[in-house]
Design a protein around this motif. Structure first.
Motif, PDB file in Angstrom:
ATOM      1  N   GLN A 197     -34.883  37.777  20.947  1.00 62.56           N
ATOM      2  CA  GLN A 197     -34.159  38.954  20.881  1.00 62.56           C
ATOM      3  C   GLN A 197     -33.852  39.278  19.548  1.00 62.56           C
ATOM      4  O   GLN A 197     -33.384  38.433  18.564  1.00 62.56           O
ATOM      5  CB  GLN A 197     -32.805  38.746  21.580  1.00 62.56           C
ATOM      6  CG  GLN A 197     -33.140  38.642  23.095  1.00 62.56           C
ATOM      7  CD  GLN A 197     -32.019  38.539  24.105  1.00 62.56           C
ATOM      8  OE1 GLN A 197     -31.040  38.104  23.527  1.00 62.56           O
ATOM      9  NE2 GLN A 197     -32.032  39.010  25.227  1.00 62.56           N
ATOM     10  N   TYR A 198     -34.202  40.454  18.934  1.00 64.36           N
ATOM     11  CA  TYR A 198     -33.929  40.819  17.736  1.00 64.36           C
ATOM     12  C   TYR A 198     -32.880  42.018  17.509  1.00 64.36           C
ATOM     13  O   TYR A 198     -32.935  42.953  18.608  1.00 64.36           O
ATOM     14  CB  TYR A 198     -35.226  41.503  17.284  1.00 64.36           C
ATOM     15  CG  TYR A 198     -36.269  40.161  16.957  1.00 64.36           C
ATOM     16  CD1 TYR A 198     -36.590  39.726  15.758  1.00 64.36           C
ATOM     17  CD2 TYR A 198     -37.088  40.191  18.217  1.00 64.36           C
ATOM     18  CE1 TYR A 198     -37.433  38.752  15.691  1.00 64.36           C
ATOM     19  CE2 TYR A 198     -38.230  39.159  18.049  1.00 64.36           C
ATOM     20  CZ  TYR A 198     -38.302  38.406  16.628  1.00 64.36           C
ATOM     21  OH  TYR A 198     -39.418  37.657  16.673  1.00 64.36           O
ATOM     22  N   GLY A 199     -31.984  42.119  16.502  1.00 66.70           N
ATOM     23  CA  GLY A 199     -31.298  43.181  16.223  1.00 66.70           C
ATOM     24  C   GLY A 199     -32.157  44.084  15.264  1.00 66.70           C
ATOM     25  O   GLY A 199     -33.137  43.738  14.449  1.00 66.70           O
ATOM     26  N   LEU A 200     -31.929  45.396  15.574  1.00 63.53           N
ATOM     27  CA  LEU A 200     -32.749  46.266  14.566  1.00 63.53           C
ATOM     28  C   LEU A 200     -31.948  46.894  13.501  1.00 63.53           C
ATOM     29  O   LEU A 200     -32.403  47.871  12.749  1.00 63.53           O
ATOM     30  CB  LEU A 200     -33.277  47.269  15.568  1.00 63.53           C
ATOM     31  CG  LEU A 200     -34.194  46.761  16.651  1.00 63.53           C
ATOM     32  CD1 LEU A 200     -34.607  47.988  17.547  1.00 63.53           C
ATOM     33  CD2 LEU A 200     -35.545  46.425  15.896  1.00 63.53           C
ATOM     34  N   ARG A 201     -30.701  46.444  13.318  1.00 62.92           N
ATOM     35  CA  ARG A 201     -29.856  46.917  12.114  1.00 62.92           C
ATOM     36  C   ARG A 201     -30.658  46.606  10.963  1.00 62.92           C
ATOM     37  O   ARG A 201     -30.751  45.470  10.640  1.00 62.92           O
ATOM     38  CB  ARG A 201     -28.538  46.366  12.206  1.00 62.92           C
ATOM     39  CG  ARG A 201     -27.384  47.078  11.275  1.00 62.92           C
ATOM     40  CD  ARG A 201     -26.191  46.812  11.457  1.00 62.92           C
ATOM     41  NE  ARG A 201     -25.789  45.253  11.055  1.00 62.92           N
ATOM     42  CZ  ARG A 201     -25.550  44.128  11.941  1.00 62.92           C
ATOM     43  NH1 ARG A 201     -25.101  44.818  13.253  1.00 62.92           N
ATOM     44  NH2 ARG A 201     -25.253  43.240  11.634  1.00 62.92           N
ATOM     45  N   GLY A 202     -30.865  47.352  10.019  1.00 56.97           N
ATOM     46  CA  GLY A 202     -31.657  47.328   8.652  1.00 56.97           C
ATOM     47  C   GLY A 202     -33.029  47.538   8.868  1.00 56.97           C
ATOM     48  O   GLY A 202     -33.764  47.521   8.023  1.00 56.97           O
ATOM     49  N   ALA A 203     -33.684  47.572  10.250  1.00 60.24           N
ATOM     50  CA  ALA A 203     -35.060  47.731  10.306  1.00 60.24           C
ATOM     51  C   ALA A 203     -35.496  48.847   9.505  1.00 60.24           C
ATOM     52  O   ALA A 203     -36.759  48.841   8.813  1.00 60.24           O
ATOM     53  CB  ALA A 203     -35.384  47.593  11.738  1.00 60.24           C
ATOM     54  N   ALA A 204     -35.037  50.183   9.726  1.00 66.62           N
ATOM     55  CA  ALA A 204     -35.845  51.332   9.182  1.00 66.62           C
ATOM     56  C   ALA A 204     -35.724  51.326   7.763  1.00 66.62           C
ATOM     57  O   ALA A 204     -36.647  51.599   6.941  1.00 66.62           O
ATOM     58  CB  ALA A 204     -34.839  52.404   9.710  1.00 66.62           C
ATOM     59  N   THR A 205     -34.906  50.732   6.849  1.00 63.88           N
ATOM     60  CA  THR A 205     -34.631  50.712   5.689  1.00 63.88           C
ATOM     61  C   THR A 205     -35.564  49.670   5.062  1.00 63.88           C
ATOM     62  O   THR A 205     -36.163  49.952   4.163  1.00 63.88           O
ATOM     63  CB  THR A 205     -33.081  50.337   5.133  1.00 63.88           C
ATOM     64  OG1 THR A 205     -32.115  51.187   5.726  1.00 63.88           O
ATOM     65  CG2 THR A 205     -33.001  50.444   3.629  1.00 63.88           C
ATOM     66  N   ALA A 206     -35.715  48.381   5.839  1.00 65.58           N
ATOM     67  CA  ALA A 206     -36.785  47.459   5.239  1.00 65.58           C
ATOM     68  C   ALA A 206     -38.155  47.888   5.459  1.00 65.58           C
ATOM     69  O   ALA A 206     -38.941  47.829   4.543  1.00 65.58           O
ATOM     70  CB  ALA A 206     -36.493  46.350   6.016  1.00 65.58           C
ATOM     71  N   ILE A 207     -38.447  48.819   6.674  1.00 66.22           N
ATOM     72  CA  ILE A 207     -39.887  49.054   6.792  1.00 66.22           C
ATOM     73  C   ILE A 207     -40.080  50.244   5.610  1.00 66.22           C
ATOM     74  O   ILE A 207     -41.088  50.265   5.168  1.00 66.22           O
ATOM     75  CB  ILE A 207     -39.787  49.722   7.973  1.00 66.22           C
ATOM     76  CG1 ILE A 207     -39.855  48.854   9.206  1.00 66.22           C
ATOM     77  CG2 ILE A 207     -41.253  50.546   8.364  1.00 66.22           C
ATOM     78  CD1 ILE A 207     -39.479  49.292  10.671  1.00 66.22           C
ATOM     79  N   ASP A 208     -39.176  51.056   5.498  1.00 57.93           N
ATOM     80  CA  ASP A 208     -39.182  52.025   4.227  1.00 57.93           C
ATOM     81  C   ASP A 208     -39.600  51.445   3.135  1.00 57.93           C
ATOM     82  O   ASP A 208     -40.307  51.806   2.014  1.00 57.93           O
ATOM     83  CB  ASP A 208     -38.098  52.996   4.326  1.00 57.93           C
ATOM     84  CG  ASP A 208     -38.172  54.146   5.433  1.00 57.93           C
ATOM     85  OD1 ASP A 208     -38.929  54.116   6.261  1.00 57.93           O
ATOM     86  OD2 ASP A 208     -36.957  54.506   5.571  1.00 57.93           O
ATOM     87  N   ALA A 209     -38.732  50.421   2.372  1.00 63.84           N
ATOM     88  CA  ALA A 209     -38.937  49.786   1.300  1.00 63.84           C
ATOM     89  C   ALA A 209     -40.524  48.971   1.102  1.00 63.84           C
ATOM     90  O   ALA A 209     -40.936  49.348   0.169  1.00 63.84           O
ATOM     91  CB  ALA A 209     -37.932  48.681   1.220  1.00 63.84           C
ATOM     92  N   ALA A 210     -40.803  48.641   2.352  1.00 63.65           N
ATOM     93  CA  ALA A 210     -41.924  47.989   2.316  1.00 63.65           C
ATOM     94  C   ALA A 210     -43.096  49.066   2.031  1.00 63.65           C
ATOM     95  O   ALA A 210     -44.200  48.705   1.261  1.00 63.65           O
ATOM     96  CB  ALA A 210     -42.306  47.166   3.591  1.00 63.65           C
TER      97      ALA A 210
END
Length: 159
Positions: free
Chosen positions: A140-153
């Protein structure tokens, strides 16, 4: 948080690295890194199946030289039973993944895009399958911060 993500980064490396990955930032539960010609957002699960035999992670990768952008990848916490499906659940949506014994991916670029869209809007993500012994594997994963990390990459590998 960065120290918690670093061991997972080592597992992600397909070939021995000559230098440590460059941190692009840690965004709540997710981090973004550049490693040679690839960039990726990565996270470890908040909860892992009991008796995990390896360190699982979820990642979204970019490899400009290979023409790959936004490819999702999951390392499972336990080896998967042959023939068992691997299901990804993000809030109310489900996706069936392609899988080897220890890793799973979206079946095609369209599914990668759909999974990323769900990750950007979602709160929680779960990867499920059956282990070689028949036990339920649920990471199980939390998705808080995923969008920003994906965009940074994505931005780092677009340069």
């Amino acid at each position: 948080m960065l120290r918690a993500l670093f061991p997972a980064l080592l597992l992600l490396a397909a070939a021995p690295a000559t230098a440590a990955p460059e941190s692009l930032g840690v965004f709540s539960l997710w981090g973004a890194f550049r490693d040679g010609g690839r960039c990726y957002a990565i996270a470890e699960p908040a909860q892992v199946s009991r008796d995990a035999d390896q360190r699982p992670f979820a990642a979204v990768g970019y490899w400009p030289a290979r023409g790959r952008a936004g490819q999702v990848h999951f390392r499972l916490s336990r080896e998967k039973r042959p023939g068992s499906a691997v299901l990804l659940r993000i809030d109310g949506r489900s996706f069936q993944l392609l899988a080897g014994p220890r890793d799973a991916w979206a079946p095609d670029p369209r599914a990668d895009a759909e999974i990323q869209a769900a990750m950007r809007m979602g709160l929680d993500m779960t990867v499920e399958t059956r282990s070689t012994r028949g036990a339920l594997v649920r990471d199980q994963y939390g998705l808080r911060g995923a969008a920003t990390a994906i965009d940074a990459a994505a931005v780092a590998c677009a340069r």
